[in-house]
Scaffold this motif. Sequence first.
Motif, mmCIF file in Angstrom:
data_model
loop_
_atom_site.group_PDB
_atom_site.id
_atom_site.type_symbol
_atom_site.label_atom_id
_atom_site.label_comp_id
_atom_site.label_asym_id
_atom_site.label_seq_id
_atom_site.Cartn_x
_atom_site.Cartn_y
_atom_site.Cartn_z
ATOM 1 N N TYR A 17 0.849 -1.194 0.000
ATOM 2 C CA TYR A 17 0.000 0.000 0.000
ATOM 3 C C TYR A 17 0.884 1.243 0.000
ATOM 4 O O TYR A 17 1.883 1.304 0.701
ATOM 5 N N GLY A 18 0.503 2.226 -0.812
ATOM 6 C CA GLY A 18 1.222 3.491 -0.827
ATOM 7 C C GLY A 18 2.558 3.460 -1.543
ATOM 8 O O GLY A 18 3.318 4.422 -1.487
ATOM 9 N N SER A 19 2.854 2.370 -2.252
ATOM 10 C CA SER A 19 4.164 2.248 -2.912
ATOM 11 C C SER A 19 4.207 2.920 -4.283
ATOM 12 O O SER A 19 5.290 3.142 -4.816
ATOM 13 N N CYS A 100 6.011 4.929 2.035
ATOM 14 C CA CYS A 100 4.654 4.380 1.916
ATOM 15 C C CYS A 100 3.755 4.943 3.022
ATOM 16 O O CYS A 100 2.612 5.327 2.759
ATOM 17 N N GLN A 103 2.797 8.425 2.148
ATOM 18 C CA GLN A 103 1.764 8.462 1.101
ATOM 19 C C GLN A 103 0.381 8.135 1.675
ATOM 20 O O GLN A 103 -0.619 8.753 1.306
ATOM 21 N N ILE A 104 0.316 7.155 2.559
ATOM 22 C CA ILE A 104 -0.964 6.759 3.142
ATOM 23 C C ILE A 104 -1.511 7.872 4.031
ATOM 24 O O ILE A 104 -2.704 8.193 3.971
ATOM 25 N N LYS A 106 -0.848 11.025 3.755
ATOM 26 C CA LYS A 106 -1.236 12.098 2.829
ATOM 27 C C LYS A 106 -2.622 11.820 2.237
ATOM 28 O O LYS A 106 -3.467 12.708 2.178
ATOM 29 N N ARG A 107 -2.872 10.571 1.830
ATOM 30 C CA ARG A 107 -4.197 10.193 1.317
ATOM 31 C C ARG A 107 -5.265 10.412 2.378
ATOM 32 O O ARG A 107 -6.351 10.901 2.089
ATOM 33 N N ARG A 113 -9.052 9.079 -1.447
ATOM 34 C CA ARG A 113 -9.371 7.695 -1.781
ATOM 35 C C ARG A 113 -10.802 7.423 -1.354
ATOM 36 O O ARG A 113 -11.332 8.048 -0.443
#
Length: 172
Positions: A17-19, A100, A103-104, A106-107, A113
């Motif tokens: 996830y988040g990669s 990662c 990124q998660i 940040k989402r 999402r």
Amino acid sequence: MRINKMKYKKIHICGTYGSGKTTLAKRLSKKLNIPYYSYDDIKYIIKFTKKRSVEERISMVKKITSKPKFITEGAWSDYGEESFKKADLIILVKTNPIKCVYQIIKRYIKGDREIKNDFQTAFIILKKVFIYYYTKDTISLYSHMNLIKKHKTNFIILKNNHEINEFLETLK
């Protein structure tokens, strides 16, 4: 070194996830003019809520991978083995786990999402990043590497945006 983009018509992108799997799949799809399919879209009838049965998912993946060209992307190995088996190229996106996590988060903050946008859900996904890298879970780096070895598929490991951009540039 230039890579003949016509050589690879069946590509699977895996990682945690988040990669950056989905972003890479979209970019490759546009550059190679090959449709891409997300395992999340295969897993869920209603995005991130109502799930399809594993049998339905396996059937959908088999249908996709029987096409002359495809790009599939996802973390799931429990129903995605056919992608590893049929791909001309596997791209393992092995992003630093801290990136990662960033990124998660940040989402989660942006709410970009279609997931239940709460801290508990974000925390579960963050935990899965570390499970991916540091266990032998069915959805893990260990599992992905075993599938690559089992099917003797050509593969490349991309660890950061620089390597991803370099790879995309090598495609004629």
